[in-house]
Write a protein that holds these residues in place. Structure first.
Motif, PDB file in Angstrom:
ATOM      1  N   GLY A 142      51.220  37.594  38.586  1.00 26.82           N
ATOM      2  CA  GLY A 142      51.673  36.564  39.516  1.00 26.82           C
ATOM      3  C   GLY A 142      50.558  35.932  40.311  1.00 26.82           C
ATOM      4  N   LEU A 143      49.310  36.134  39.883  1.00 29.63           N
ATOM      5  CA  LEU A 143      48.168  35.593  40.611  1.00 29.63           C
ATOM      6  C   LEU A 143      47.722  34.237  40.078  1.00 29.63           C
ATOM      7  CD1 LEU A 143      46.057  38.878  40.864  1.00 29.63           C
ATOM      8  CD2 LEU A 143      47.405  37.824  42.677  1.00 29.63           C
ATOM      9  N   ARG A 153      46.337  39.594  49.639  1.00 24.44           N
ATOM     10  CA  ARG A 153      45.160  38.814  50.023  1.00 24.44           C
ATOM     11  C   ARG A 153      45.429  37.325  49.879  1.00 24.44           C
ATOM     12  NH1 ARG A 153      41.275  36.936  52.888  1.00 24.44           N
ATOM     13  NH2 ARG A 153      39.229  36.714  51.943  1.00 24.44           N
ATOM     14  N   LEU A 154      45.975  36.919  48.726  1.00 26.01           N
ATOM     15  CA  LEU A 154      46.286  35.513  48.511  1.00 26.01           C
ATOM     16  C   LEU A 154      47.355  35.026  49.481  1.00 26.01           C
ATOM     17  CD1 LEU A 154      46.470  34.743  44.673  1.00 26.01           C
ATOM     18  CD2 LEU A 154      44.958  33.729  46.367  1.00 26.01           C
ATOM     19  N   GLY A 155      48.420  35.808  49.610  1.00 28.45           N
ATOM     20  CA  GLY A 155      49.511  35.408  50.494  1.00 28.45           C
ATOM     21  C   GLY A 155      49.079  35.317  51.944  1.00 28.45           C
ATOM     22  N   GLY A 156      48.211  36.227  52.372  1.00 27.56           N
ATOM     23  CA  GLY A 156      47.756  36.217  53.760  1.00 27.56           C
ATOM     24  C   GLY A 156      46.996  34.966  54.123  1.00 27.56           C
ATOM     25  N   LEU A 157      46.327  34.357  53.149  1.00 34.00           N
ATOM     26  CA  LEU A 157      45.569  33.134  53.407  1.00 34.00           C
ATOM     27  C   LEU A 157      46.478  31.927  53.614  1.00 34.00           C
ATOM     28  CD1 LEU A 157      42.774  33.574  50.703  1.00 34.00           C
ATOM     29  CD2 LEU A 157      42.490  33.773  53.178  1.00 34.00           C
ATOM     30  N   LEU A 217      53.513  43.708  50.759  1.00 36.23           N
ATOM     31  CA  LEU A 217      53.054  44.623  51.804  1.00 36.23           C
ATOM     32  C   LEU A 217      53.895  45.892  51.821  1.00 36.23           C
ATOM     33  CD1 LEU A 217      51.223  45.239  54.218  1.00 36.23           C
ATOM     34  CD2 LEU A 217      52.856  44.014  55.678  1.00 36.23           C
ATOM     35  N   SER A 218      55.201  45.750  51.632  1.00 35.25           N
ATOM     36  CA  SER A 218      56.086  46.908  51.598  1.00 35.25           C
ATOM     37  C   SER A 218      55.726  47.833  50.436  1.00 35.25           C
ATOM     38  CB  SER A 218      57.543  46.443  51.468  1.00 35.25           C
ATOM     39  OG  SER A 218      58.418  47.542  51.365  1.00 35.25           O
ATOM     40  N   GLU A 272      45.922  48.220  43.523  1.00 31.24           N
ATOM     41  CA  GLU A 272      44.919  47.158  43.553  1.00 31.24           C
ATOM     42  C   GLU A 272      45.547  45.809  43.239  1.00 31.24           C
ATOM     43  OE1 GLU A 272      41.892  48.473  40.909  1.00 31.24           O
ATOM     44  OE2 GLU A 272      40.930  49.775  42.403  1.00 31.24           O
ATOM     45  N   HIS A 273      46.473  45.779  42.304  1.00 31.20           N
ATOM     46  CA  HIS A 273      47.121  44.527  41.952  1.00 31.20           C
ATOM     47  C   HIS A 273      47.963  44.000  43.112  1.00 31.20           C
ATOM     48  CE1 HIS A 273      46.785  45.820  37.459  1.00 31.20           C
ATOM     49  NE2 HIS A 273      45.655  45.347  37.932  1.00 31.20           N
ATOM     50  N   VAL A 274      48.636  44.883  43.824  1.00 34.88           N
ATOM     51  CA  VAL A 274      49.435  44.466  44.976  1.00 34.88           C
ATOM     52  C   VAL A 274      48.524  43.920  46.083  1.00 34.88           C
ATOM     53  CG1 VAL A 274      50.958  45.274  46.813  1.00 34.88           C
ATOM     54  CG2 VAL A 274      51.321  46.064  44.478  1.00 34.88           C
TER      55      VAL A 274
END
Length: 221
Positions: free
Chosen positions: A72-73, A173-177, A96-97, A166-168
């Motif tokens: 999904g990246l 990281r992407l979503g936080g931006l 995050l969950s 690591e994948h999560v």
């Protein structure tokens, strides 16, 4: 690290690819670029340009991109440009969950046997997070936060757990931006501090308890 190439980006990979081959090296480099903020949502990933710039065939690049897509990246549609995906706040909260659940397992495994090789980089990352917080450096905080948990993940002896978590992390990281507002930085810092206390004291229950601060974290919508 990535370099701009014809409107897109090309990852820097080692001259001698690690065991697993060129596709693994390209995949790892693209993931690292997401982690350090070099490659962000909406940026183009041109398979042909990457292959040409690295002097490799397009096949391993396509394989790496397909792996990113399965996570999904990457958004890749036939006949359309391939771009880094946009992650919604809802999906960030879900990721995050999952991360908290998985990192609890890391704490249970690693904290009771934590050595300086784990604790020192965690402490350095915590200090870096605090410095970035004081400087209102959101990207610096994100990188330090990633580095902190990565130190614990790398100490795990469970390869399946390492891969899953690591994948999560890359999704987070992407979503936080892309969040519309800053998350509770003090809660994130408190979780880091508590997890480090647990690892330093080799007390998994303390580290696991500190993760509750992340469970209660409100993701801006």
């Amino acid at each position: 690290m990535v370099d701009r190439v014809e409107g897109g980006f090309v990852p820097a990979i080692a001259t001698e690819p690690p065991r697993g081959g060129v596709a693994d090296a390209v995949f790892a480099a693209l993931c690292a670029a997401i982690a350090d903020g070099s490659l962000t949502s909406g940026m183009y990933v041109h398979e042909g340009a990457i292959a040409k710039a690295l002097g490799i065939s397009r096949t391993p690049v396509r394989e790496a991109v397909q792996r990113l897509r399965s996570l999904g990246l990457i958004d890749a549609q036939p006949g359309h440009h391939t771009r880094v995906a946009f992650i919604t706040p809802e999906r960030t909260a879900q990721a995050l969950s999952v991360f908290v659940s998985l990192f609890r397992s890391v704490c249970l495994e690693v904290a009771p046997r934590a050595e300086a090789s784990v604790i020192v980089p965690m402490r350095a990352a915590l200090d870096a997070f605090g410095a970035a917080r004081d400087a209102a450096d959101d990207d610096g905080m994100a990188v330090a936060n990633f580095g902190f948990y990565d130190a614990g993940i790398r100490a795990s002896r469970n390869a399946v757990l390492q891969s899953a978590i690591e994948h999560v992390v890359y999704l987070i990281r992407l979503g936080g931006l892309q969040l519309p507002a800053r998350i509770d930085v003090e809660a994130v810092h408190g979780a880091l501090r508590g997890v480090l206390d647990g690892f330093e004291g080799r007390d998994a229950s303390v580290a696991v308890g500190a993760l509750d601060l992340l469970v209660e974290l409100q993701i801006p919508r």
